[in-house]
Design a protein around this motif. Structure first.
Motif, mmCIF file in Angstrom:
data_model
loop_
_atom_site.group_PDB
_atom_site.id
_atom_site.type_symbol
_atom_site.label_atom_id
_atom_site.label_comp_id
_atom_site.label_asym_id
_atom_site.label_seq_id
_atom_site.Cartn_x
_atom_site.Cartn_y
_atom_site.Cartn_z
ATOM 1 N N LEU A 254 0.333 -0.997 -0.134
ATOM 2 C CA LEU A 254 -0.254 0.202 -0.291
ATOM 3 C C LEU A 254 0.731 1.349 0.536
ATOM 4 O O LEU A 254 0.423 1.944 -0.430
ATOM 5 C CB LEU A 254 -0.566 0.146 1.600
ATOM 6 N N PRO A 255 2.121 1.280 0.698
ATOM 7 C CA PRO A 255 2.534 2.922 0.415
ATOM 8 C C PRO A 255 2.991 2.987 -0.889
ATOM 9 O O PRO A 255 3.168 3.994 -1.143
ATOM 10 C CB PRO A 255 3.858 2.044 1.861
ATOM 11 N N GLY A 256 3.262 1.583 -0.772
ATOM 12 C CA GLY A 256 4.394 2.290 -2.678
ATOM 13 C C GLY A 256 2.889 2.546 -3.425
ATOM 14 O O GLY A 256 3.242 3.547 -4.534
ATOM 15 N N ARG A 257 1.218 1.936 -3.559
ATOM 16 C CA ARG A 257 0.654 2.327 -4.461
ATOM 17 C C ARG A 257 0.285 4.053 -3.839
ATOM 18 O O ARG A 257 -0.680 4.220 -5.416
ATOM 19 C CB ARG A 257 0.134 1.236 -4.043
ATOM 20 N N PHE A 258 0.357 4.501 -2.353
ATOM 21 C CA PHE A 258 -0.579 5.760 -2.602
ATOM 22 C C PHE A 258 0.250 6.580 -1.915
ATOM 23 O O PHE A 258 -0.479 7.770 -1.055
ATOM 24 C CB PHE A 258 -1.724 5.050 -1.883
ATOM 25 N N ILE A 259 1.329 5.933 -1.284
ATOM 26 C CA ILE A 259 2.268 6.729 0.196
ATOM 27 C C ILE A 259 4.060 6.848 -0.565
ATOM 28 O O ILE A 259 4.296 8.746 -1.060
ATOM 29 C CB ILE A 259 2.778 6.148 0.890
ATOM 30 N N ASN A 260 4.383 6.340 -1.383
ATOM 31 C CA ASN A 260 5.461 6.872 -2.078
ATOM 32 C C ASN A 260 5.173 7.633 -3.232
ATOM 33 O O ASN A 260 4.384 7.161 -4.047
ATOM 34 C CB ASN A 260 6.099 5.576 -1.361
ATOM 35 N N PRO A 261 6.077 8.654 -3.174
ATOM 36 C CA PRO A 261 6.526 8.890 -4.497
ATOM 37 C C PRO A 261 6.698 8.138 -5.339
ATOM 38 O O PRO A 261 7.055 7.268 -5.345
ATOM 39 C CB PRO A 261 7.888 9.578 -4.776
ATOM 40 N N ALA A 262 5.434 8.691 -6.824
ATOM 41 C CA ALA A 262 5.837 7.251 -8.198
ATOM 42 C C ALA A 262 5.062 8.623 -9.181
ATOM 43 O O ALA A 262 4.289 9.366 -8.728
ATOM 44 C CB ALA A 262 4.332 6.638 -7.332
ATOM 45 N N PRO A 263 4.428 8.190 -10.363
ATOM 46 C CA PRO A 263 4.157 8.579 -11.864
ATOM 47 C C PRO A 263 2.525 9.211 -11.412
ATOM 48 O O PRO A 263 1.859 9.548 -11.560
ATOM 49 C CB PRO A 263 4.846 7.502 -12.873
ATOM 50 N N PHE A 264 1.906 7.706 -10.467
ATOM 51 C CA PHE A 264 1.010 7.865 -10.459
ATOM 52 C C PHE A 264 0.177 6.632 -9.204
ATOM 53 O O PHE A 264 1.465 5.772 -8.633
ATOM 54 C CB PHE A 264 0.160 7.473 -11.773
ATOM 55 N N SER A 265 -0.785 7.132 -8.924
ATOM 56 C CA SER A 265 -1.429 5.827 -8.116
ATOM 57 C C SER A 265 -1.510 4.921 -8.208
ATOM 58 O O SER A 265 -2.371 5.042 -9.648
ATOM 59 C CB SER A 265 -2.352 6.450 -7.001
ATOM 60 N N LYS A 266 -1.755 4.281 -7.869
ATOM 61 C CA LYS A 266 -2.653 2.487 -8.504
ATOM 62 C C LYS A 266 -3.540 2.133 -7.576
ATOM 63 O O LYS A 266 -3.706 1.178 -6.610
ATOM 64 C CB LYS A 266 -0.997 1.340 -7.800
ATOM 65 N N PHE A 267 -4.801 2.161 -8.072
ATOM 66 C CA PHE A 267 -5.719 2.059 -7.200
ATOM 67 C C PHE A 267 -6.411 0.545 -8.431
ATOM 68 O O PHE A 267 -7.357 0.502 -8.478
ATOM 69 C CB PHE A 267 -7.083 2.983 -7.792
ATOM 70 N N TYR A 268 -5.762 0.572 -9.743
ATOM 71 C CA TYR A 268 -5.739 -0.511 -10.595
ATOM 72 C C TYR A 268 -7.082 -0.417 -11.259
ATOM 73 O O TYR A 268 -7.995 -1.195 -11.539
ATOM 74 C CB TYR A 268 -5.864 -1.788 -9.740
#
Length: 321
Positions: A254-268
């Motif tokens: 979950l942190p990788g999907r919604f918390i950590n810096p990333a190009p987009f969030s992963k709601f799938y």
């Protein structure tokens, strides 16, 4: 009925603005003293190898033990680093604006944290150390100006877009508040997604208080379009988190999907590529704002020590539809 609701809303807005203006009047009277800014980047890259002993004496904290002098003299002579220094000087020919920005920030910090000393500010070139753009160490602030040349600068070509967009001069003060917040926000008490959301929500709320004139998209390091997306999809994100029971989940993904810096969030979901990264941080920010709005007696310092569950349950947060 609609006119009555509008009247009430305007009245509440007027009261809120009046309170904010009163706070800013008090902040304006806070004494900070002189802001001492030293350009280590200029002192170092305009020097000669034989000047190194004087530099080490003047800036001992920037020359960690264990490195031979040749490490530093080679940097002074390095053509690429010299070119980087030239680009920094073009972007920041003087420190007048930086000094005023730091002064304004320190007035707000001293208003909420009266015992905070006024730090010395050192500008430097960190050779693109993305993780340490700004460091706040009690009486010393280190700012890596080579990471604020503008997102389209040719030196940033190897960085992904979501990182480059934060390499703007407008991010210096928000980054400095992030650095200031370390140690002042109680660490998460557990590994739930909610704890991380509220932790970063507190950091962003601290920016609300310390940088009241900074646009929200700069506080979180979004583009205007990304902030618009978050505002437009607030209700849908909220429902997704609720329906999938994510708040109290300890799923390590979950942190990788919604918390950590990333190009987009992963709601799938179909809109993933349109979303900005760190939407969990943004949603945590809205929860913290709602908590402070509905719990008027809570001070900023008390907020920083309050646990995530208490904030969540007492925020009465409702997303805009």
């Amino acid at each position: 009925m609609k006119k009555y609701i509008l009247f009430i809303a305007l009245g509440l807005l007027a009261l809120s603005c009046k309170k904010e203006n009163a706070v800013e009047e008090k902040v304006a009277s806070v004494k900070v003293g002189n802001i001492d800014i030293e350009r280590f980047d200029d002192a170092f890259y305009n020097s000669k190898p034989e000047d190194l002993p004087k530099l080490k004496q003047r800036f001992p904290y920037l020359f960690p033990a264990g490195n031979e002098d040749t490490v530093w003299t080679n940097k002074i002579k390095n053509p690429l680093l010299q070119q980087l220094h030239q680009e920094v000087d073009k972007k920041f020919p003087d420190t007048k604006k930086l000094g005023q920005d730091v002064y304004d920030l320190m007035q707000h910090i001293r208003y909420y944290y009266p015992q905070t000393p006024t730090p010395k500010v050192i500008t430097l070139i960190s050779e693109m150390d993305y993780e340490n753009r700004a460091i706040y160490a009690d009486t010393l602030v280190l700012l890596s100006l080579d990471l604020y040349l503008g997102k389209n600068h040719r030196f940033y070509v190897d960085f992904p877009t979501y990182q480059r967009q934060e390499f703007e001069p407008t991010q210096i003060m928000p980054d400095l508040v992030s650095a200031f917040s370390y140690g002042r926000i109680a660490p998460p008490r557990d590994r739930t997604l909610l704890s991380l959301m509220i932790y970063y929500g507190k950091e962003l709320y601290l920016k609300d208080m310390l940088l009241p004139d900074t646009p929200d998209h700069n506080k979180i390091g979004y583009t205007k379009e990304q902030l618009d997306w978050a505002n437009l999809n607030e209700d849908e994100m909220w429902r997704y988190f609720v329906e999938n029971k994510l708040f109290y989940s300890t799923d390590i993904k979950l942190p990788g999907r919604f918390i950590n810096p990333a190009p987009f969030s992963k709601f799938y979901l179909g809109f993933d590529n349109e979303s900005p990264g760190r939407t969990g941080q943004w949603l945590g920010w809205q929860i913290v704002r709602a908590y402070m709005q509905n719990n008027k007696g809570v001070t900023l310092q008390q907020l920083m020590g309050t646990d995530a569950k208490t904030i969540f349950e007492n925020s009465k947060y409702k997303p805009k539809k």
